[in-house]
Motif scaffolding. Structure first.
Motif, PDB file in Angstrom:
ATOM      1  N   THR A  18       0.830  -1.229  -0.061  1.00 60.73           N
ATOM      2  CA  THR A  18      -0.113   0.009  -0.219  1.00 60.73           C
ATOM      3  C   THR A  18       0.645   1.184  -0.016  1.00 60.73           C
ATOM      4  N   ALA A  19       0.399   2.144  -0.236  1.00 60.88           N
ATOM      5  CA  ALA A  19       1.132   3.674  -0.315  1.00 60.88           C
ATOM      6  C   ALA A  19       1.698   3.921   1.330  1.00 60.88           C
ATOM      7  N   ALA A  20       1.207   3.346   2.431  1.00 68.60           N
ATOM      8  CA  ALA A  20       1.719   3.422   3.703  1.00 68.60           C
ATOM      9  C   ALA A  20       3.210   2.661   3.953  1.00 68.60           C
ATOM     10  N   ASP A  21       3.401   1.765   2.907  1.00 71.42           N
ATOM     11  CA  ASP A  21       4.627   1.109   2.821  1.00 71.42           C
ATOM     12  C   ASP A  21       5.859   1.762   2.189  1.00 71.42           C
ATOM     13  N   ALA A  22       7.148   1.650   2.684  1.00 70.50           N
ATOM     14  CA  ALA A  22       8.238   2.353   2.134  1.00 70.50           C
ATOM     15  C   ALA A  22       8.879   1.867   0.788  1.00 70.50           C
ATOM     16  N   GLY A  23       8.195   0.753   0.432  1.00 65.91           N
ATOM     17  CA  GLY A  23       8.600   0.120  -0.955  1.00 65.91           C
ATOM     18  C   GLY A  23       8.856  -1.635  -0.656  1.00 65.91           C
ATOM     19  N   PRO A  24       9.366  -2.336  -1.541  1.00 61.53           N
ATOM     20  CA  PRO A  24       9.395  -3.505  -1.467  1.00 61.53           C
ATOM     21  C   PRO A  24      10.091  -3.998  -0.331  1.00 61.53           C
ATOM     22  N   LEU A  25       9.759  -5.130   0.151  1.00 64.96           N
ATOM     23  CA  LEU A  25      10.263  -5.705   1.606  1.00 64.96           C
ATOM     24  C   LEU A  25      11.602  -6.320   1.353  1.00 64.96           C
ATOM     25  N   ARG A  26      12.540  -6.380   2.185  1.00 63.12           N
ATOM     26  CA  ARG A  26      14.028  -7.026   2.499  1.00 63.12           C
ATOM     27  C   ARG A  26      13.788  -7.979   3.225  1.00 63.12           C
ATOM     28  N   ILE A  27      14.818  -9.044   2.993  1.00 69.49           N
ATOM     29  CA  ILE A  27      14.938 -10.330   3.886  1.00 69.49           C
ATOM     30  C   ILE A  27      15.169  -9.839   5.281  1.00 69.49           C
ATOM     31  N   ALA A  28      16.280  -9.119   5.491  1.00 75.03           N
ATOM     32  CA  ALA A  28      16.614  -8.505   6.850  1.00 75.03           C
ATOM     33  C   ALA A  28      16.573  -7.145   6.930  1.00 75.03           C
ATOM     34  N   SER A  29      16.007  -6.473   7.865  1.00 71.56           N
ATOM     35  CA  SER A  29      15.902  -5.048   8.045  1.00 71.56           C
ATOM     36  C   SER A  29      15.909  -4.637   9.457  1.00 71.56           C
ATOM     37  N   ARG A  30      16.394  -3.532   9.853  1.00 74.86           N
ATOM     38  CA  ARG A  30      16.294  -3.034  11.354  1.00 74.86           C
ATOM     39  C   ARG A  30      14.616  -2.784  11.585  1.00 74.86           C
ATOM     40  N   ASP A  31      14.104  -2.327  10.530  1.00 72.36           N
ATOM     41  CA  ASP A  31      12.586  -1.833  10.786  1.00 72.36           C
ATOM     42  C   ASP A  31      11.787  -3.140  10.494  1.00 72.36           C
ATOM     43  N   THR A  32      11.173  -3.580  11.331  1.00 66.34           N
ATOM     44  CA  THR A  32      10.153  -4.878  10.993  1.00 66.34           C
ATOM     45  C   THR A  32       9.175  -4.595  10.071  1.00 66.34           C
ATOM     46  N   GLN A  33       8.770  -3.498   9.683  1.00 63.07           N
ATOM     47  CA  GLN A  33       7.735  -3.373   8.729  1.00 63.07           C
ATOM     48  C   GLN A  33       8.400  -3.311   7.130  1.00 63.07           C
ATOM     49  N   ARG A  34       9.731  -3.202   7.218  1.00 61.13           N
ATOM     50  CA  ARG A  34      10.398  -3.307   5.955  1.00 61.13           C
ATOM     51  C   ARG A  34      10.811  -4.857   5.520  1.00 61.13           C
ATOM     52  N   ALA A  35      10.888  -5.655   6.736  1.00 62.11           N
ATOM     53  CA  ALA A  35      11.350  -7.108   6.760  1.00 62.11           C
ATOM     54  C   ALA A  35      10.365  -7.917   6.307  1.00 62.11           C
ATOM     55  N   VAL A  36      10.406  -8.943   5.575  1.00 62.62           N
ATOM     56  CA  VAL A  36       9.341  -9.687   5.211  1.00 62.62           C
ATOM     57  C   VAL A  36       8.461 -10.448   6.271  1.00 62.62           C
ATOM     58  N   ALA A  37       9.179 -10.950   7.183  1.00 60.63           N
ATOM     59  CA  ALA A  37       8.458 -11.641   8.524  1.00 60.63           C
ATOM     60  C   ALA A  37       8.035 -10.642   9.309  1.00 60.63           C
ATOM     61  N   GLY A  38       8.125  -9.476   9.272  1.00 63.71           N
ATOM     62  CA  GLY A  38       7.586  -8.431  10.295  1.00 63.71           C
ATOM     63  C   GLY A  38       6.313  -7.714   9.658  1.00 63.71           C
ATOM     64  N   ASN A  39       6.308  -7.731   8.266  1.00 62.27           N
ATOM     65  CA  ASN A  39       5.164  -6.838   7.759  1.00 62.27           C
ATOM     66  C   ASN A  39       3.925  -7.499   7.836  1.00 62.27           C
ATOM     67  N   ARG A  40       2.917  -6.649   8.331  1.00 64.38           N
ATOM     68  CA  ARG A  40       1.459  -7.315   8.585  1.00 64.38           C
ATOM     69  C   ARG A  40       0.834  -7.436   7.439  1.00 64.38           C
ATOM     70  N   ARG A  41       1.323  -7.023   6.263  1.00 57.32           N
ATOM     71  CA  ARG A  41       0.762  -7.055   4.840  1.00 57.32           C
ATOM     72  C   ARG A  41       1.538  -8.061   3.938  1.00 57.32           C
ATOM     73  N   ALA A  42       2.127  -9.251   4.478  1.00 54.57           N
ATOM     74  CA  ALA A  42       2.941 -10.165   3.720  1.00 54.57           C
ATOM     75  C   ALA A  42       2.719 -11.373   4.327  1.00 54.57           C
ATOM     76  N   ILE A  43       2.917 -12.440   3.618  1.00 53.22           N
ATOM     77  CA  ILE A  43       2.872 -13.628   4.013  1.00 53.22           C
ATOM     78  C   ILE A  43       3.939 -14.507   3.288  1.00 53.22           C
TER      79      ILE A  43
END
Length: 125
Positions: free
Chosen positions: A72-97
């Motif tokens: 969504t527009a609230a996301d900072a862009g595509p996800l990363r495998i590892a990131s300090r920001d949990t919303q940028r990481a695949v496992a931590g984003n609530r809009r990803a599976i």
């Protein structure tokens, strides 16, 4: 024509991924995580298809889990495998599976279903 059955698009469809389940409804996707993963900081969430700007999918391989990110527009862009920001990481984003190699057929069905529902939502707006 049997009018007693709901249209296929109106019936919720669930897809079991790695440590999460995604349920596709006519207007949104709901991501549910079990209590154990929520202890680690992962959260359940939902996204309305009208808010989606992209569906990013990385297919699972024998070596690396794949994932589907309903962006969504609230996301900072595509996800990363590892990131300090949990919303940028695949496992931590609530809009990803995530999906494992053994779940690759479910991955394909989920990607196709979300793309179809998203395109139907966009054409209906």
């Amino acid at each position: 024509m049997d009018l007693s059955k709901p249209a296929p698009q109106s019936v919720p469809r669930s897809f079991k991924g790695h440590l999460a389940t995604a349920t596709l409804l006519p207007d949104r996707v709901v991501f549910r995580r079990p209590w154990l993963t929520r202890l680690g900081g992962n959260r359940s969430g939902e996204v309305f298809l009208a808010d989606v700007i992209a569906v990013n999918a990385v297919e699972p391989t024998r070596w690396v889990n794949g994932h589907v990110h309903v962006q969504t527009a609230a996301d900072a862009g595509p996800l990363r495998i590892a990131s300090r920001d949990t919303q940028r990481a695949v496992a931590g984003n609530r809009r990803a599976i995530m999906f494992t190699w053994g779940q690759r057929e479910t991955f394909k069905r989920f990607v196709a279903a979300v793309q179809e529902a998203w395109e139907a939502q966009r054409s209906g707006l």
